[in-house]
Motif scaffolding. Structure first.
Motif, mmCIF file in Angstrom:
data_model
loop_
_atom_site.group_PDB
_atom_site.id
_atom_site.type_symbol
_atom_site.label_atom_id
_atom_site.label_comp_id
_atom_site.label_asym_id
_atom_site.label_seq_id
_atom_site.Cartn_x
_atom_site.Cartn_y
_atom_site.Cartn_z
ATOM 1 N N ILE A 83 -6.057 6.098 2.040
ATOM 2 C CA ILE A 83 -5.820 4.467 3.349
ATOM 3 C C ILE A 83 -6.320 4.535 4.455
ATOM 4 N N LEU A 84 -6.685 5.694 4.651
ATOM 5 C CA LEU A 84 -7.285 5.405 5.881
ATOM 6 C C LEU A 84 -8.799 5.268 5.585
ATOM 7 N N ILE A 85 -9.238 5.798 4.453
ATOM 8 C CA ILE A 85 -10.942 5.465 5.013
ATOM 9 C C ILE A 85 -11.084 4.030 3.943
ATOM 10 N N GLY A 86 -10.486 3.466 3.406
ATOM 11 C CA GLY A 86 -10.282 2.063 2.247
ATOM 12 C C GLY A 86 -10.224 1.134 4.073
ATOM 13 N N PHE A 87 -9.408 1.129 5.037
ATOM 14 C CA PHE A 87 -9.459 0.722 6.609
ATOM 15 C C PHE A 87 -10.742 0.980 6.802
ATOM 16 N N ILE A 88 -11.033 2.378 7.150
ATOM 17 C CA ILE A 88 -12.437 2.290 8.366
ATOM 18 C C ILE A 88 -13.564 2.122 7.011
ATOM 19 N N MET A 89 -13.465 2.164 6.179
ATOM 20 C CA MET A 89 -14.573 0.895 5.163
ATOM 21 C C MET A 89 -14.490 -0.126 5.999
ATOM 22 N N GLY A 90 -13.264 -1.318 6.124
ATOM 23 C CA GLY A 90 -13.079 -2.668 6.484
ATOM 24 C C GLY A 90 -14.290 -2.869 7.467
ATOM 25 N N GLY A 91 -13.473 -1.400 8.832
ATOM 26 C CA GLY A 91 -14.213 -1.576 10.474
ATOM 27 C C GLY A 91 -15.981 -1.121 10.370
ATOM 28 N N ILE A 92 -16.677 -0.398 9.139
ATOM 29 C CA ILE A 92 -17.572 -0.227 8.744
ATOM 30 C C ILE A 92 -18.477 -1.668 8.786
ATOM 31 N N ILE B 235 0.590 -1.220 -0.167
ATOM 32 C CA ILE B 235 0.078 -0.046 -0.298
ATOM 33 C C ILE B 235 0.963 1.537 -0.173
ATOM 34 N N ILE B 236 2.065 1.067 1.005
ATOM 35 C CA ILE B 236 2.963 2.578 1.097
ATOM 36 C C ILE B 236 3.215 2.688 -0.089
ATOM 37 N N ILE B 237 4.031 2.041 -1.018
ATOM 38 C CA ILE B 237 4.723 2.043 -2.312
ATOM 39 C C ILE B 237 3.901 2.582 -3.329
ATOM 40 N N SER B 238 2.252 2.337 -2.873
ATOM 41 C CA SER B 238 1.491 2.173 -4.699
ATOM 42 C C SER B 238 1.551 4.058 -4.296
ATOM 43 N N PRO B 239 0.908 4.834 -5.324
ATOM 44 C CA PRO B 239 0.407 5.986 -5.766
ATOM 45 C C PRO B 239 -1.077 6.305 -4.206
ATOM 46 N N MET B 240 -1.600 5.566 -3.985
ATOM 47 C CA MET B 240 -2.305 5.955 -2.740
ATOM 48 C C MET B 240 -2.286 7.197 -1.956
ATOM 49 N N PRO B 241 -2.949 8.132 -2.139
ATOM 50 C CA PRO B 241 -2.692 9.104 -0.797
ATOM 51 C C PRO B 241 -3.014 8.947 0.174
ATOM 52 N N ASN B 242 -2.946 9.379 1.469
ATOM 53 C CA ASN B 242 -2.998 8.987 2.696
ATOM 54 C C ASN B 242 -4.807 8.799 3.146
ATOM 55 N N TRP B 243 -5.508 9.754 2.654
ATOM 56 C CA TRP B 243 -7.155 10.069 3.183
ATOM 57 C C TRP B 243 -7.411 8.611 2.577
ATOM 58 N N TYR C 29 -5.157 10.398 10.292
ATOM 59 C CA TYR C 29 -4.485 11.304 9.136
ATOM 60 C C TYR C 29 -2.848 11.757 9.781
ATOM 61 N N TYR C 30 -2.789 12.352 10.518
ATOM 62 C CA TYR C 30 -1.427 13.003 11.266
ATOM 63 C C TYR C 30 -0.599 11.532 11.165
ATOM 64 N N LEU C 31 -0.515 10.801 11.555
ATOM 65 C CA LEU C 31 0.290 9.477 11.787
ATOM 66 C C LEU C 31 -0.076 8.431 10.452
#
Lengths: 259, 303
Positions: free
Chosen positions: A106-115, A96-104, A248-250
């Motif tokens: 990544i954050l929303i993707g993981f949150i979607m899993g939680g939801i 995930i980190i080496i891909s061009p995905m912006p941090n937001w 997001y900051y982290l």
């Protein structure tokens, strides 16, 4: 760069993980909730009667929203904490980190899993509860909204836990020693208006954020409350926005994931 | 255009290890470039910074003309990386992992499926597509890593020891594959401990040691620096007692094998003009050590 495609991919990967380990993610809440309903609802609950402030509702009806929230909170938290730490542990986070995905994203993707996990587990608990009682939902859109915002809030906390975790013990410490006591003391099984609860304890309870989450959800489901729902909503939203900014900051700083 | 440009790059880890000390390096588009160095020299740190897994302390990195500090997402979209360690979930299925990686780069699902099929077939692991990654052998996992790095058609591909722990047959197969994609226009940067690999594949080379670039030149120029090389000669007949050839540095290894050290500029054919060699029948001639290996040891021990 198609960020929607990346977000969809990460979300789908998270959902695939939940479904792959369904015995760990979906079955336990169903069994635990059935036991709660059996013991506290059927066996002990019939002797307790109603709760102050919730006239017209039996004890088993009173605990339904609390048990749904118990499952939503613990599962959305655990899902993101373990998914994020698991990805770190297996170094899959590097994909995930080496891909061009912006941090937001990544954050929303993981949150979607939680939801997703919070929502699925919430539905499972509702279905289990129907074996023990019947109820009418006071406000369906608000009930759904409460589940979603609670899942988001605790997914964010799970992600922060996953960011800092260095071992599997670190993923278990916060849920065991912080989250579980706060949940059980957050009004799932009792009303803080009960005369048996000392005044000091009622005051201390007001500093427990879970109390507001459970009470807001109980209002959405049953239409009755102990704390003004607008105050609860404001606090939940403020916590969610704050933890989103922290998470997001982290990620932006690469804390716990970059050297 | 430069595929990679690094200027004054430095990195000091929190434990005070100075992994990179003000290194500068550039790799031309279309190049097949070797980045070599002993363990702990700073190669993986440099790759980590380029691919955003490590944060730099100072310096500038541009990938295909895009500064990573200006537009890192765009720079990253041009880069494919095969890391030294496996970095995927062992519980995922092979094709799912590849398609997911493509999705992270914005490749749509249908295209990702088509491309993954193409590469899985090319790499000979199409029949493993529905297996989980933990069921694969080390060599098969290594191939999945390479497919993942190529799935979004990067302009620059960095391979950090891609053939580590891979058997000779597969290694040769991977070499052919890498040559093919390099010929198709992808710039490749390779780090490896098999120096024969770098010698055979790469056009240009940089050697890094203790966080500094100690050599940066073309492979042919570097190999010209060798002042001697050793050949092993095998014979079918037994070598005579006290076998020696006048004017040559000879060492008898056993009854049917001897080595000869030739200095720079001398020709091995002159050896066969010697009457001493007329007494024996030569069956095989080979380099004792890889030429690059010899140079590498000389350079890194000097620095």
């Amino acid at each position: 760069m198609n960020h929607y495609q990346s977000l969809k991919t990460l979300t789908y990967a998270q959902i695939r993980r939940i479904l792959r380990i369904w015995i760990q993610t979906i079955v336990p809440p169903a069994i635990t909730t059935a036991l709660y309903f059996l013991i506290f609802g059927q066996i002990i609950g019939s002797r307790i009667g109603g709760m102050p402030g919730y006239d017209g509702f039996s004890y088993v009806e009173f605990i339904v929203p609390g048990l749904i929230m118990l499952s939503v909170i613990t599962n959305s938290y655990a899902n993101v904490a373990s998914a994020f730490f698991g990805a770190k542990f297996q170094k899959a986070i590097e994909e995930i980190i080496i891909s061009p995905m912006p941090n937001w994203t990544i954050l929303i993707g993981f949150i979607m899993g939680g939801i997703t996990r919070g929502f699925v587990v919430g539905i499972v608990v509702v279905l289990v509860s129907l074996f023990f009682t019947t109820f009418t939902i006071h406000n369906i859109p608000l009930t759904l909204f409460a589940i979603i915002i609670t899942s988001i809030l605790f997914s964010l906390l799970g992600l922060i836990n996953g960011v800092y975790a260095k071992s599997f013990d670190d993923v278990a410490i916060i849920p065991t020693f912080v989250l579980t006591p706060l949940i059980y003391l957050g009004g799932i099984f009792y009303s803080i208006e009960m005369s048996e609860i000392p005044e000091q304890w009622k005051l201390i309870s007001m500093f427990n954020p879970i109390l507001y989450v459970v009470d807001f959800f109980r209002y959405a489901m049953l239409g009755q409350y102990q704390i003004n729902p607008f105050l609860s909503f404001t606090l939940i939203s403020a916590f969610t926005a704050s933890f989103f900014a922290i998470a997001y900051y982290l990620l932006h700083k690469g804390i716990g994931i970059k050297e | 255009m430069k595929a990679l440009e690094i200027k004054n790059l430095s990195k000091t880890y929190s434990n005070n290890v100075h992994a990179l000390k003000d290194i500068s390096l550039s790799v031309e588009k279309g190049d097949f470039f070797a980045l070599l160095g002993p363990n702990g020299a700073g190669k993986s740190t440099a790759i980590g910074i380029i691919s955003s897994l490590v944060t730099k302390n100072a310096g500038q990195v541009s990938i295909c003309g895009v500064d990573i500090d200006v537009n890192f997402p765009l720079a990253k979209s041009k880069l494919g990386v095969v890391n030294q360690e496996f970095n995927f979930s062992q519980f995922e299925k092979v094709q799912d992992t590849i398609v997911t990686q493509a999705g992270y780069y914005g490749v749509d699902h249908k295209t990702a499926l088509e491309k993954s099929e193409k590469y899985l077939k090319q790499m000979g692991i199409w029949d493993k597509r529905n297996d989980t990654l933990r069921e694969l052998s080390g060599g098969q996992k290594r191939r999945v890593m390479i497919i993942k790095s190529l799935i979004h058609d990067p302009d620059l591909l960095i391979l950090d020891e891609p053939t580590a722990g891979v058997d000779i047959e597969l290694r040769r197969g991977l070499w052919d594959f890498l040559i093919e994609i390099n010929n198709a226009g992808t710039t490749i940067i390779l780090t490896t401990h098999y120096l024969e690999e770098a010698e055979n594949l790469c056009k240009n080379i940089a050697i890094i040691d203790e966080g500094k670039i100690i050599e940066n030149t073309s492979m042919s120029k570097l190999l010209k620096q060798l002042d001697s090389q050793i050949f092993i000669i095998e014979t079918s007949s037994t070598l005579p007692q006290n076998f020696n050839i006048l004017g040559f540095d000879i060492k008898v290894e056993n009854d049917n094998k001897f080595s000869v050290k030739l200095s720079k500029g001398s020709s091995i054919s002159s050896l066969f003009d010697k009457p001493e060699l007329a007494q024996v029948e030569v069956t095989n001639i080979a380099n004792q050590t890889n030429r690059l290996e010899q140079l590498f040891l000389n350079l890194t021990s000097k620095s």
